[in-house]
Design a protein around this motif. Structure first.
Motif, short mmCIF file in Angstrom:
data_model
loop_
_atom_site.label_atom_id
_atom_site.label_comp_id
_atom_site.label_asym_id
_atom_site.label_seq_id
_atom_site.Cartn_x
_atom_site.Cartn_y
_atom_site.Cartn_z
N GLY A 23 36.05 44.66 47.72
CA GLY A 23 34.87 43.81 47.52
C GLY A 23 33.54 44.48 47.77
N SER B 251 30.72 43.28 45.50
CA SER B 251 30.26 41.94 45.90
C SER B 251 29.31 42.04 47.09
CB SER B 251 31.46 41.07 46.27
OG SER B 251 32.43 41.05 45.24
N ASP C 2 33.90 42.16 39.97
CA ASP C 2 34.48 42.98 41.03
C ASP C 2 36.00 42.80 41.01
OD1 ASP C 2 35.03 44.47 43.25
OD2 ASP C 2 33.62 43.42 44.59
N SER D 108 37.03 33.50 43.07
CA SER D 108 36.77 34.91 42.80
C SER D 108 37.55 35.39 41.57
CB SER D 108 37.18 35.74 44.02
OG SER D 108 38.59 35.67 44.20
N THR E 275 36.79 31.99 48.79
CA THR E 275 35.76 31.91 47.76
C THR E 275 36.41 32.03 46.38
OG1 THR E 275 34.18 32.98 49.25
CG2 THR E 275 33.62 32.97 46.90
N CYS F 92 27.44 37.88 39.44
CA CYS F 92 28.65 38.58 39.91
C CYS F 92 29.82 37.62 40.01
CB CYS F 92 28.37 39.22 41.27
SG CYS F 92 29.80 40.06 42.02
N GLU G 251 28.69 35.82 48.10
CA GLU G 251 29.74 35.37 49.03
C GLU G 251 31.10 35.85 48.53
OE1 GLU G 251 31.33 34.51 52.03
OE2 GLU G 251 29.42 33.42 52.07
N HIS G 252 31.88 36.48 49.43
CA HIS G 252 33.23 36.87 49.02
C HIS G 252 34.22 36.81 50.19
CE1 HIS G 252 33.04 41.22 50.44
NE2 HIS G 252 31.76 40.90 50.43
N PRO H 238 32.87 37.73 42.24
CA PRO H 238 33.23 38.55 43.40
C PRO H 238 34.73 38.80 43.52
CG PRO H 238 32.86 36.29 44.08
CD PRO H 238 32.54 36.34 42.61
N THR I 1 37.81 38.97 46.50
CA THR I 1 38.18 38.64 47.88
C THR I 1 39.44 39.41 48.25
OG1 THR I 1 39.55 36.75 47.24
CG2 THR I 1 37.20 36.32 47.64
#
Length: 325
Positions: free
Chosen positions: A83, A86, A78, A99, A97, A125, A92-93, A127, A129
């Motif tokens: 996001g 995600s 991502d 990322s 986090t 994934c 979790e993003h 993610p 943020t």
């Protein structure tokens, strides 16, 4: 019971209905009974379209989920600060986090940022943020600023983890985030919605892909175009689909994605439509599009088609034409 009685029974008539067939297909999706052969090497896609609202994120997560349910190990990266990918994959993003932001600025390695999508052992994934919103400014002064993602995932991580497919979801603009996505990938998949002004901006996107192909990533090419938000009840959708196919040829996937309420609802539950409602039209359409994408392989461009891929048959025809001149 005789064969005729069985054929005339209410249960037999129910088994022959479109609803029953959809239910059977949904069961095959959920159980993973339909398997695809793994590609010889990982296929890395950037999902790109500078126009917003065409289904880039929706396409990224649902193709990924559909392939993962057919035995493929899939990674979604991502790169959009919003996001949404995600969210749809249920990872979790929140701020803080690890990322794609830390990946790009060099504060983390890919193995530290990757998360498993809940309930799916084959789907992973990296993610995004909100920190990613300021990444473009920070990237400007970094060494190999256009290749930060490439260096993070293409120097062993994809092979070490055994991923079959990687989908990179980018923002609807050509900044350093999108450029990083395109230098890390070889294949571009362009979603085009079947609505007014569908091809608006596609010419500019082709030009940008051509420039990146010339100066930054010689292997980048358009291997697939997917028609989204198709409404068979309207003449407009048919006309747009015909126009896109006439302009881009066989690189356009035969399967189209219909307008679907379920596709729109799924992210609100932190799920892809493949998991949210596997029997829905949208889920089955993405499932079929994923199978087509996997089975037909990578459509490479011909010397005469620029960055646009062609089928092997068309490539042979173009070679014959050149030889005959």
């Amino acid at each position: 019971m005789s064969e005729k009685a069985q054929a005339d029974s209410p249960q037999s008539q129910w088994d022959d209905t479109p609803i029953a067939e959809a239910a059977r297909r949904a069961a095959r999706v959920v159980t993973g009974s339909e398997q695809l052969p793994r590609p010889d090497r990982a296929r890395v896609f950037t999902i790109a379209n500078q126009k917003g609202g065409v289904g880039k994120t929706t396409t990224s997560v649902n193709l990924a989920a559909a392939l993962s349910r057919q035995g493929q190990k899939v990674l979604v990266i991502d790169l959009d600060p919003q996001g949404n990918a995600s969210t749809a994959l249920g990872v979790e993003h929140r701020a803080g986090t690890t990322s794609s932001y830390e990946l790009l600025i060099g504060e983390a390695e890919a193995r530290e940022a990757v998360q498993a999508s809940p309930g799916n052992d084959n789907l992973w994934c990296i993610p995004a943020t909100i920190d990613l919103a300021g990444a473009e400014i920070e990237l400007v002064s970094l060494v190999r600023r256009e290749y930060r993602l490439h260096d993070a995932i293409r120097r062993g991580h994809i092979e070490e983890e055994g991923f079959d497919y990687v989908f990179i979801d980018c923002p609807p603009s050509l900044g350093l985030l999108t450029i990083n996505a395109m230098t890390a990938a070889e294949e571009v998949l362009i979603p085009i919605q079947c609505e007014y002004y569908a091809l608006e901006g596609v010419g500019q996107l082709l030009g940008n892909i051509g420039m990146i192909r010339e100066h930054l990533n010689h292997d980048l090419h358009i291997s697939a175009i997917l028609l989204t938000m198709f409404d068979a009840r309207t003449r407009l959708s048919e006309e747009v689909a015909g126009e896109v196919r006439s302009q881009f040829g066989e690189v356009v996937l035969r399967n189209v994605i219909p307008r679907s309420v379920k596709v729109s609802e799924a992210p609100g539950y932190g799920q892809t439509v493949i998991d949210y409602d596997p029997g829905s039209r949208g889920a089955l359409a993405y499932f079929d599009a994923a199978r087509e994408l996997a089975r037909r392989g990578d459509y490479q461009p011909h010397a005469t088609t620029g960055a646009i891929g062609v089928s092997p048959e068309v490539a042979r025809q173009l070679n014959d034409t050149q030889d005959g001149e």
